[in-house]
Design an enzyme around this catalytic site. Structure first.
Site, PDB file in Angstrom:
ATOM      1  N   ASP A   1      -6.609   0.580   0.509  1.00 47.76           N
ATOM      2  CA  ASP A   1      -6.538  -0.119  -0.773  1.00 47.76           C
ATOM      3  C   ASP A   1      -5.755   0.669  -1.811  1.00 47.76           C
ATOM      4  O   ASP A   1      -6.106   1.785  -2.168  1.00 47.76           O
ATOM      5  CB  ASP A   1      -7.943  -0.457  -1.241  1.00 47.76           C
ATOM      6  CG  ASP A   1      -8.579  -1.438  -0.276  1.00 47.76           C
ATOM      7  OD1 ASP A   1      -8.054  -2.548  -0.169  1.00 47.76           O
ATOM      8  OD2 ASP A   1      -9.544  -1.076   0.403  1.00 47.76           O
ATOM      9  N   THR A   2      -4.703   0.023  -2.312  1.00 46.54           N
ATOM     10  CA  THR A   2      -3.638   0.684  -3.043  1.00 46.54           C
ATOM     11  C   THR A   2      -2.969  -0.330  -3.965  1.00 46.54           C
ATOM     12  O   THR A   2      -3.096  -1.527  -3.766  1.00 46.54           O
ATOM     13  CB  THR A   2      -2.589   1.224  -2.035  1.00 46.54           C
ATOM     14  OG1 THR A   2      -3.234   2.054  -1.077  1.00 46.54           O
ATOM     15  CG2 THR A   2      -1.492   2.003  -2.703  1.00 46.54           C
ATOM     16  N   ALA A   3      -2.220   0.162  -4.961  1.00 48.77           N
ATOM     17  CA  ALA A   3      -1.414  -0.711  -5.819  1.00 48.77           C
ATOM     18  C   ALA A   3      -0.020  -0.118  -5.940  1.00 48.77           C
ATOM     19  O   ALA A   3       0.139   1.038  -6.337  1.00 48.77           O
ATOM     20  CB  ALA A   3      -2.051  -0.854  -7.194  1.00 48.77           C
TER      21      ALA A   3
END
Length: 532
Positions: free
Chosen positions: A345-347
Site C-alpha cells: 500500500d503506497t501512493a
C-alpha cells in the site's frame, strides 16, 4: 473504464486522489515550481489518503532539474531503532517481527525530512504555504473517498481495535461511509507544528517528544535518539537504456533495479510481435519477473550493510545471460520460484512544470494503515516498514541496528536525449516493478498513450502475506481462455476482476518532443491528472 487524459502545454500534476492533484495545481498557479507542488501534494495525500501514506511513513523523490539538467534523487527512508536486532524479537519468543501494533513500528519515518530537503534545495514558495492545504483538509475535513472506504471495510478490526483510529474513522461508533466528512484534528495539530517549526520539530522538537514518549509508554522501541539521528540522503539514480530511452530508478535500498533488469532481458525480443493480452505475453512477463526477483531477493537490503553487485546485475551481459536462461527452459512451461511475501500500500504522484522540472515521487506506510498504531494524540499513523526485516541471520535483510529495510518504493523517470519523457509509478508492493513494466512497454513497445497504457489489463506475480506459494494474478477482461492456458502451462493462476484494486493505482505523465504534456491517473483509484 478510462479516465479522461488531459493534454497541456505548461504543467501537469497527477496523483491517486483528486484533492491532492488540485492542491498541486493550486501551488503551481500561485507561482510555485514542480518541487513546491510535489511537497504540497505529498503532504495532502497524507491527509486525504491516510490508509496509504502519512507523516509516519517514508518517501522517495526522483528528480530532473530543469535549470541544470541534472537527474538526482532523495532517499527518504528511515532506519531501524539503534537498540534492536534480530535477537531482540527472538528473546521475546517471536519467529517474525509483528506486522501490526507498536512493535511493528521500528523504523523512523523519513517523509518529513524528505519534504524539507527537496524544498530547501529547489523550492520557491514559503514552507508554510506548502503545508497549508494539508493542514486545512485535516482541520476542516475532507470527504471519505471510494478507495478509503474500501480499505476501512477491509481493516475494520484494526480500526475498531485501536482507539485513536476508531476516534477518527468511526467517530459515531460505525465506520465512516463514502462521502462522509473525515476530520483529523490531532493530525492537523501535528501538521501545524511542522508548518511552524520545519523538519526539526518532527525529529528533535516538540512533536518528536510527543511521538517517542507515547511509543515508550506503549512498549515500543523507537527512542528520541533514533529520531534525532535520522537523515535521508541525496543519491545518484541507477539507469539502463531501453529502445533508445534512458530509464532511471532509485538505487538500493529500493527495489528499482529489478525493473531495470527486466528491461535488459526484454530488449532481446520484439515485444510488439506478441499480442499484449495473449497467454504468451503473460507467461513471458512472469518468467522475466522471476529472474529479476531471484536476484532482488538474494541481495536487496541497506547497501551500507551489504555489498550489492549492481554493476553486474545491471550489465547488458548479465541481462543476456538471464534471457538465455529463459530461452533454454522448455517452452510454455512455468519455472518454479518462491518470492518474498510483502505488503503493497503506497501512493505515487508526479509533477512537471514550465521550467523543465520533473518530480516523480512515491510514499507509503507499507501496509494499509501501516502499523495500525497512532502514538498518543499526535494523529500520526506509524509505518510498519520494519516488519519486513528478517530475523534470519543468513538473510541479507536481517534486522540490525540503524538499518534501512529492503524497500518496495520505486518512482520511475524515463528520459530521451537528456530530457524528461515519462514519469511513472504505482502502488503495489511486488507489483510496482511489474506495473511500471506494463505501462512502460505499453507506451514504448505497443505505441499506446499513457492513459491507455495505465488502462491495460495487468498481471501481478508474487506472494502476499499468509500465502504458501506464488500466484500469477491476471485481470480477467473477458479472456478466460488465457487464464486456462496459463494454468495448463504450470502457472498458479488467479483470475481477478476487471480493474481489480490488487493491481495497484498508477499515475503517469508523458512529455512529447513538441512539448505537449499528457497526464493520466488510474481508474482503479481516486486520482486525477490536471494540466494547463
Amino acid at each position: 473504464m478510462l479516465n479522461q487524459m488531459p493534454i497541456s502545454r505548461e504543467v501537469m500534476v497527477t496523483s491517486p486522489h483528486y484533492l491532492a492533484s488540485a492542491v498541486g495545481s493550486a501551488i503551481l498557479q500561485q507561482g510555485g515550481n514542480a518541487y513546491d507542488a510535489a511537497v504540497a501534494v505529498s503532504a495532502a495525500l497524507g491527509v486525504v489518503y491516510p490508509h496509504m501514506t502519512g507523516l509516519g511513513g517514508d518517501a522517495f523523490f526522483l528528480i530532473h532539474d530543469g535549470a541544470s539538467g541534472d537527474i538526482t534523487a532523495y532517499n527518504g527512508s528511515g532506519r531501524s531503532a539503534a537498540g534492536i536486532h534480530a535477537d531482540t524479537f527472538k528473546a521475546m519468543g517471536m519467529s517474525t517481527i509483528p506486522q501490526r501494533g507498536v512493535l511493528s513500528a521500528i523504523t523512523v519515518p523519513g517523509m518529513v525530512d524528505a519534504w524539507w530537503e527537496v524544498w530547501s534545495r529547489y523550492g520557491k514558495l514559503k514552507w508554510e504555504q506548502l503545508l497549508e492545504p494539508a493542514a486545512l483538509y485535516a482541520e476542516k475535513g475532507c470527504p471519505v473517498s471510494r478507495n478509503l472506504r474500501l480499505w476501512l471495510e477491509r481493516d475494520e478490526d484494526f480500526i475498531m481495535g485501536h482507539s485513536p483510529l476508531r476516534a477518527v474513522f468511526a467517530p459515531f461508533g460505525t465506520l465512516l461511509q463514502e462521502g462522509d466528512l473525515l476530520l483529523q484534528p490531532d493530525l492537523a495539530s501535528s501538521i501545524r507544528l511542522i508548518q511552524a517549526g520545519g523538519r526539526d520539530v518532527f525529529y528533535t522538537g516538540e512533536l518528536a517528544e510527543q511521538l517517542t514518549s507515547a511509543i515508550r509508554e506503549d512498549g515500543g522501541m523507537l527512542a528520541p535518539a533514533d529520531f534525532a539521528a535520522h537523515k535521508g540522503e541525496w543519491v545518484k539514480p541507477i539507469t539502463t537504456d531501453y529502445r533508445g530511452y534512458q530509464v532511471h530508478q532509485m538505487p538500493p535500498n529500493s527495489q528499482g533495479f529489478s525493473m531495470l533488469m527486466m528491461l535488459n532481458m526484454l530488449e532481446h525480443i520484439d515485444l510488439s510481435s506478441i499480442a499484449r493480452t495473449s497467454p504468451e505475453f503473460y507467461h513471458l512477463m512472469a518468467e522475466v519477473v522471476k529472474k529479476a526477483f531471484r536476484e532482488r531477493d538474494r541481495y536487496l537490503t541497506d547497501p551500507e550493510f551489504r555489498d550489492i553487485p549492481l554493476e553486474n546485475l545491471l550489465s547488458k551481459v548479465y541481462g543476456n545471460e538471464l534471457w538465455n536462461e529463459i530461452q533454454s527452459a522448455p517452452p510454455a512451461v512455468a519455472q518454479p520460484f518462491l518470492s518474498k511475501m510483502m505488503g503493497q500500500d503506497t501512493a505515487y504522484a508526479a509533477v512537471v512544470d514550465n521550467e523543465g522540472n520533473a518530480v516523480s515521487f512515491i510514499q507509503s506506510l507499507y501496509f494499509d494503515f501501516g502499523a495500525a498504531y497512532v502514538p498518543g494524540d499526535t494523529g500520526v499513523i506509524m509505518q510498519n516498514r520494519g516488519s519486513f526485516f528478517s530475523l534470519d541471520p543468513k538473510d541479507a535483510n536481517v534486522l540490525e541496528p540503524n538499518k534501512r529495510s529492503f524497500h518496495t518504493l520505486m518512482p520511475g523517470l524515463i528520459t530521451r536525449n537528456g530530457k524528461p519523457y515519462m514519469l511513472v509509478g504505482t502502488q503495489g508492493g511486488e507489483g510496482q516493478p511489474q506495473t511500471q513494466l506494463s505501462i512502460l512497454t505499453g507506451v514504448l513497445d505497443y505505441g499506446l498513450n499513457i492513459q491507455e497504457a495505465i488502462g491495460l489489463p495487468r498481471w501481478v506475480y508474487g506472494r502476499t502475506w499468509g500465502e504458501e506459494g506464488d500466484t500469477l494474478r491476471v485481470e480477467n477482461r473477458y479472456h478466460d481462455d488465457v487464464c486456462d492456458t496459463l494454468a495448463r502451462w504450470g502457472h498458479n493462476v488467479e483470475a481477478r476482476a476487471p480493474w481489480d484494486g490488487i493491481m495497484g493505482q498508477s499515475q503517469g505523465i508523458v512529455i512529447r518532443e513538441d512539448g505537449m504534456i499528457s497526464g493520466a491517473a488510474d481508474p482503479r483509484g481516486d486520482g486525477m491528472a490536471i494540466g494547463w
